[in-house]
Design a protein around this motif. Structure first.
Motif, short mmCIF file in Angstrom:
data_model
loop_
_atom_site.label_atom_id
_atom_site.label_comp_id
_atom_site.label_asym_id
_atom_site.label_seq_id
_atom_site.Cartn_x
_atom_site.Cartn_y
_atom_site.Cartn_z
N LEU A 233 -3.05 2.14 6.63
CA LEU A 233 -2.17 1.74 5.54
C LEU A 233 -2.49 2.46 4.24
N ALA A 234 -3.75 2.67 3.96
CA ALA A 234 -4.18 3.22 2.67
C ALA A 234 -3.54 4.57 2.33
N MET A 251 0.45 4.91 -8.80
CA MET A 251 -0.72 5.56 -8.21
C MET A 251 -2.01 4.83 -8.57
N THR A 252 -2.13 4.44 -9.82
CA THR A 252 -3.32 3.69 -10.24
C THR A 252 -3.42 2.37 -9.49
N VAL A 256 -6.49 1.49 -6.65
CA VAL A 256 -7.37 0.33 -6.87
C VAL A 256 -7.19 -0.71 -5.77
N LEU A 257 -5.94 -1.05 -5.47
CA LEU A 257 -5.67 -2.09 -4.47
C LEU A 257 -6.12 -1.68 -3.07
N ASN A 258 -5.90 -0.43 -2.71
CA ASN A 258 -6.29 0.01 -1.38
C ASN A 258 -7.80 0.11 -1.22
N ALA A 259 -8.50 0.43 -2.32
CA ALA A 259 -9.96 0.42 -2.28
C ALA A 259 -10.46 -1.01 -2.04
N MET A 260 -9.84 -1.97 -2.73
CA MET A 260 -10.21 -3.38 -2.56
C MET A 260 -9.86 -3.87 -1.15
N PHE A 296 2.78 -7.59 -3.45
CA PHE A 296 3.51 -7.88 -4.68
C PHE A 296 3.24 -6.82 -5.75
N LEU A 297 2.00 -6.42 -5.91
CA LEU A 297 1.66 -5.46 -6.96
C LEU A 297 2.14 -4.05 -6.63
N HIS A 298 2.13 -3.66 -5.35
CA HIS A 298 2.66 -2.35 -4.97
C HIS A 298 4.15 -2.25 -5.32
#
Length: 316
Positions: A233-234, A251-252, A256-260, A296-298
């Motif tokens: 997914l990342a 992108m930011t 961040v979200l995919n790292a988490m 939601f954030l994406h």
């Protein structure tokens, strides 16, 4: 229905006139409908073609009705399962507030209404996608995949991934790389999202006879699957930021979200079952909560890029 004994009990416990408006509205799965509305709206606004606000409103409304219709058909068919699972016993049909045949009639009526009205309000490509979405969720997923294969969530996830593509089609009259990427973002997100839930809801699925991956292959295999799908997914999520719907905000957010999300998946993969049981699946529940925020954030970031683009602030 697939369980005749349940049908009988439901009919015996249901008395005409008892159902309230809220009970029929609950058949439409309003929580799921809210996600449908949001992602469809993002797809519509992110499209390169502007749509009159009234047409956009009507289109999103009819997409929402179509999503609700498929929810009603899902509840009609799955009433026997819902009566067994703890988290679904209070739904309108198993609780005896609405008869199964009423749910079926409502689902079919709203399906036809939503598809026809969306076609008239926008175009028949969008209407065709909505019709296929309803069919996919109600028939392919609910009536076939859900009770047949542990890959039910993987394949069935396509049903929840169509709304942004439908919204995009409302504006453009077609499909593009960007709308497919929004589809894939939800499609690839769905398995780790639901498997995380299944890790701490395993007994419910087992008692209901649903071949969830946790039931058929065990939690250790499920944990590995969550990690694999999160890894896949990342790059998809971050790569979407390089297209016309992306930009610095997206992108930011994606990085961040995919790292988490990746770190959360690694922690789930490394967790021994004894530790999970000891703290009542704290890590798994935290990952599930993060998964809701993730989607939601994406899409919120895609929406922000589209909203700022006319002012020269969004996009690359």
């Amino acid at each position: 229905m697939t369980d005749a004994s349940f049908d009988t009990s439901a009919n015996n416990n249901t008395h005409p006139g008892e159902a309230q408006f809220g009970d029929y509205f609950a058949l439409l799965k309003p929580r799921v409908m809210s996600l449908v509305v949001f992602t469809a709206l993002v797809g519509l606004i992110a499209a390169p073609v502007s749509v009159h606000p009234f047409i956009a409103f009507c289109a999103v409304l009819f997409i929402a009705v179509g999503g609700g219709a498929s929810g009603a058909l899902n509840m009609w068919w799955d009433a026997d399962i819902d009566a067994v699972m703890k988290r679904t016993t209070s739904r309108p049909i198993p609780s005896g507030k609405v008869e199964p045949r009423e749910a079926m009639a409502l689902g079919l009526a709203l399906s036809g209404f939503a598809v026809i009205m969306l076609g008239l309000a926008s175009n028949w490509i969008a209407a065709g996608l909505l019709a296929f979405t309803i069919f996919f969720y109600a028939v392919i997923y609910t009536m076939w995949l859900k009770r047949w294969t542990p890959q039910n969530i993987v394949i069935g996830g396509a049903a929840g991934a169509f709304p942004p593509m439908i919204g995009w089609a409302v504006a453009t009259g077609g499909v593009s790389v960007e709308s497919v990427l929004m589809f894939m973002l939800i499609f690839m997100w769905t398995p780790p999202h639901f498997w995380a839930l299944a890790l701490f809801m395993k007994s419910d699925y087992k008692e209901a006879g649903v071949p969830m991956l946790t039931v058929t292959h065990g939690r250790k295999v499920t944990r590995a699957h969550i990690l694999v799908y999160t890894i896949l997914l990342a790059p998809l999520a971050i790569g979407t930021g390089l297209t016309s719907i992306g930009g610095p905000i997206y992108m930011t957010t994606a990085v961040v979200l995919n790292a988490m999300f990746l770190w959360g998946a690694v922690k789930i993969w490394r967790r021994p079952e004894e530790a999970a049981e000891a703290d009542k699946y704290r890590v798994e529940k935290s990952f599930f909560g993060l998964s809701l925020l993730y989607l939601f954030l994406h899409f919120g970031a895609i929406l922000a890029e589209a909203a700022l683009r006319p002012y020269g602030l969004g996009g690359w």
